[in-house]
Design a protein around this motif. Sequence first.
Motif, PDB file in Angstrom:
ATOM      1  N   PRO A  38     -45.053  91.815 -52.639  1.00 20.17           N
ATOM      2  CA  PRO A  38     -45.530  91.405 -53.940  1.00 20.17           C
ATOM      3  C   PRO A  38     -47.003  90.862 -53.493  1.00 20.17           C
ATOM      4  O   PRO A  38     -47.562  90.610 -52.369  1.00 20.17           O
ATOM      5  CB  PRO A  38     -44.589  89.954 -54.055  1.00 20.17           C
ATOM      6  CG  PRO A  38     -44.358  89.707 -53.082  1.00 20.17           C
ATOM      7  CD  PRO A  38     -44.000  90.836 -52.113  1.00 20.17           C
ATOM      8  N   VAL A  39     -48.162  91.141 -54.649  1.00 21.71           N
ATOM      9  CA  VAL A  39     -49.373  90.517 -54.569  1.00 21.71           C
ATOM     10  C   VAL A  39     -49.359  89.494 -55.588  1.00 21.71           C
ATOM     11  O   VAL A  39     -49.007  89.500 -56.759  1.00 21.71           O
ATOM     12  CB  VAL A  39     -50.403  91.727 -54.974  1.00 21.71           C
ATOM     13  CG1 VAL A  39     -51.754  91.192 -54.903  1.00 21.71           C
ATOM     14  CG2 VAL A  39     -50.264  93.060 -53.744  1.00 21.71           C
ATOM     15  N   ARG A  40     -49.957  88.390 -54.956  1.00 26.98           N
ATOM     16  CA  ARG A  40     -50.129  87.268 -56.004  1.00 26.98           C
ATOM     17  C   ARG A  40     -51.293  86.912 -56.329  1.00 26.98           C
ATOM     18  O   ARG A  40     -52.166  86.924 -55.624  1.00 26.98           O
ATOM     19  CB  ARG A  40     -49.515  85.862 -55.325  1.00 26.98           C
ATOM     20  CG  ARG A  40     -47.780  86.051 -55.176  1.00 26.98           C
ATOM     21  CD  ARG A  40     -47.223  85.005 -54.216  1.00 26.98           C
ATOM     22  NE  ARG A  40     -45.795  85.013 -54.495  1.00 26.98           N
ATOM     23  CZ  ARG A  40     -45.002  85.485 -53.770  1.00 26.98           C
ATOM     24  NH1 ARG A  40     -45.513  86.251 -52.758  1.00 26.98           N
ATOM     25  NH2 ARG A  40     -43.709  85.408 -53.777  1.00 26.98           N
ATOM     26  N   ASP A  41     -51.687  86.287 -57.662  1.00 24.16           N
ATOM     27  CA  ASP A  41     -52.957  85.742 -58.077  1.00 24.16           C
ATOM     28  C   ASP A  41     -52.627  84.258 -58.407  1.00 24.16           C
ATOM     29  O   ASP A  41     -51.973  84.012 -59.243  1.00 24.16           O
ATOM     30  CB  ASP A  41     -53.435  86.263 -59.158  1.00 24.16           C
ATOM     31  CG  ASP A  41     -54.753  86.094 -59.580  1.00 24.16           C
ATOM     32  OD1 ASP A  41     -55.433  85.089 -58.978  1.00 24.16           O
ATOM     33  OD2 ASP A  41     -55.385  86.492 -60.488  1.00 24.16           O
ATOM     34  N   HIS A  42     -52.989  83.206 -57.664  1.00 26.19           N
ATOM     35  CA  HIS A  42     -52.902  81.889 -57.880  1.00 26.19           C
ATOM     36  C   HIS A  42     -51.281  81.680 -57.755  1.00 26.19           C
ATOM     37  O   HIS A  42     -50.663  81.063 -58.773  1.00 26.19           O
ATOM     38  CB  HIS A  42     -53.548  81.144 -59.100  1.00 26.19           C
ATOM     39  CG  HIS A  42     -54.980  81.450 -58.863  1.00 26.19           C
ATOM     40  ND1 HIS A  42     -55.846  82.533 -59.215  1.00 26.19           N
ATOM     41  CD2 HIS A  42     -55.977  80.301 -58.709  1.00 26.19           C
ATOM     42  CE1 HIS A  42     -56.946  82.171 -59.002  1.00 26.19           C
ATOM     43  NE2 HIS A  42     -57.076  80.989 -58.718  1.00 26.19           N
ATOM     44  N   GLY A  43     -50.641  82.376 -56.816  1.00 22.42           N
ATOM     45  CA  GLY A  43     -49.271  81.985 -56.827  1.00 22.42           C
ATOM     46  C   GLY A  43     -48.315  82.839 -57.839  1.00 22.42           C
ATOM     47  O   GLY A  43     -47.117  82.831 -57.161  1.00 22.42           O
ATOM     48  N   GLN A  44     -48.876  83.253 -58.651  1.00 15.49           N
ATOM     49  CA  GLN A  44     -47.937  84.356 -59.658  1.00 15.49           C
ATOM     50  C   GLN A  44     -48.039  85.743 -59.187  1.00 15.49           C
ATOM     51  O   GLN A  44     -49.131  86.395 -59.039  1.00 15.49           O
ATOM     52  CB  GLN A  44     -48.429  84.033 -61.133  1.00 15.49           C
ATOM     53  CG  GLN A  44     -47.844  84.968 -61.846  1.00 15.49           C
ATOM     54  CD  GLN A  44     -48.037  84.933 -63.622  1.00 15.49           C
ATOM     55  OE1 GLN A  44     -49.202  84.199 -63.649  1.00 15.49           O
ATOM     56  NE2 GLN A  44     -47.575  85.660 -64.544  1.00 15.49           N
ATOM     57  N   VAL A  45     -46.937  86.425 -59.257  1.00 12.79           N
ATOM     58  CA  VAL A  45     -47.058  87.873 -58.656  1.00 12.79           C
ATOM     59  C   VAL A  45     -47.457  88.857 -59.851  1.00 12.79           C
ATOM     60  O   VAL A  45     -46.958  88.635 -60.916  1.00 12.79           O
ATOM     61  CB  VAL A  45     -45.562  88.204 -58.296  1.00 12.79           C
ATOM     62  CG1 VAL A  45     -45.288  89.631 -58.115  1.00 12.79           C
ATOM     63  CG2 VAL A  45     -44.878  87.674 -57.107  1.00 12.79           C
ATOM     64  N   ILE A  46     -48.295  89.406 -59.621  1.00  6.84           N
ATOM     65  CA  ILE A  46     -49.188  90.291 -60.574  1.00  6.84           C
ATOM     66  C   ILE A  46     -49.053  91.749 -60.130  1.00  6.84           C
ATOM     67  O   ILE A  46     -49.213  92.510 -60.966  1.00  6.84           O
ATOM     68  CB  ILE A  46     -50.554  89.837 -60.617  1.00  6.84           C
ATOM     69  CG1 ILE A  46     -51.462  90.013 -59.280  1.00  6.84           C
ATOM     70  CG2 ILE A  46     -50.754  88.636 -61.124  1.00  6.84           C
ATOM     71  CD1 ILE A  46     -52.963  89.782 -59.427  1.00  6.84           C
ATOM     72  N   ALA A  47     -48.580  92.281 -59.043  1.00  3.62           N
ATOM     73  CA  ALA A  47     -48.803  93.465 -58.503  1.00  3.62           C
ATOM     74  C   ALA A  47     -47.793  93.761 -57.468  1.00  3.62           C
ATOM     75  O   ALA A  47     -47.235  92.658 -56.808  1.00  3.62           O
ATOM     76  CB  ALA A  47     -50.144  94.095 -58.212  1.00  3.62           C
ATOM     77  N   ALA A  48     -47.690  95.012 -57.062  1.00  2.69           N
ATOM     78  CA  ALA A  48     -46.785  95.233 -55.778  1.00  2.69           C
ATOM     79  C   ALA A  48     -47.461  96.385 -54.957  1.00  2.69           C
ATOM     80  O   ALA A  48     -48.309  97.189 -55.666  1.00  2.69           O
ATOM     81  CB  ALA A  48     -45.354  96.042 -56.112  1.00  2.69           C
ATOM     82  N   LEU A  49     -47.512  96.160 -53.720  1.00  8.04           N
ATOM     83  CA  LEU A  49     -48.499  96.809 -52.655  1.00  8.04           C
ATOM     84  C   LEU A  49     -47.395  97.563 -51.762  1.00  8.04           C
ATOM     85  O   LEU A  49     -46.428  96.773 -51.526  1.00  8.04           O
ATOM     86  CB  LEU A  49     -49.468  96.086 -52.025  1.00  8.04           C
ATOM     87  CG  LEU A  49     -50.321  96.663 -50.913  1.00  8.04           C
ATOM     88  CD1 LEU A  49     -51.294  97.685 -51.739  1.00  8.04           C
ATOM     89  CD2 LEU A  49     -51.130  95.577 -50.075  1.00  8.04           C
TER      90      LEU A  49
END
Length: 240
Positions: free
Chosen positions: A197-208
């Motif tokens: 998972p890729v997070r932005d301020h703790g929230q998962v926003i994408a997958a790498l």
Amino acid sequence: MTERIVRVLDSFGDDRTVQTSTDIARRTGLPSSTAHRIVGDLVAAGLLERDEQGRVRLGMRLWELALRGSRALRLRQAALPHMERVQAQIREHTQLAVLEHEEALFLERLSHPEAGANITRIAGRLPLNASSSGLVLLAHADPEIRERILHGHLEAVSPETVTDAETLRALLASIRRRGHVIAPGSIEAVSTGVAVPVRDHGQVIAALSVVLPRAAATTPAVNALTSAAGAIEQDLRSAP
């Protein structure tokens, strides 16, 4: 009217980039006169472009408008340098995907000339249960979305795609616990998808993710992806 415009634009695909107005009318179910009128209006606005034979394709202005202020553009810009490092290290397909309308939408893909099989494309979509990226996105999706997917039709892209709801539920719990997924054969029998998972301020926003040959060791990919995801999150935090 908006719904009809969306139907016209949605009739284009990876294997159908150029169409006639008649083709569009047939594929959208719109009356021929309506399809011709909408196509003409979209060409005039620059959202479609017409070639010398009168056929149309998606226009550059549509791409331009889509990128203005787009969260996807911000994410892609933050991710790309780190994806390049993963791709240089692993030397296989490296991909970035987001959750969009209950599917995995691929925003970027880097490939090596010697990389193995991979069916994903930039701006392409896959069912959430049918790729390592989709599994990560589904594992961290809103519980309501997750339950809707689990109780719906789970599409099989390959014989090894997980289509049993309870098996998938256990796999998603494992992904949340372990922080990554290793998915052999979920799309191609010869390949293994690895995703984090890729997070932005703790929230998962994408997958790498990377796509490896089936026999390849997965630990180096997990480590490279985890490091890259952390660096992307740091860059997103510091971005204006």
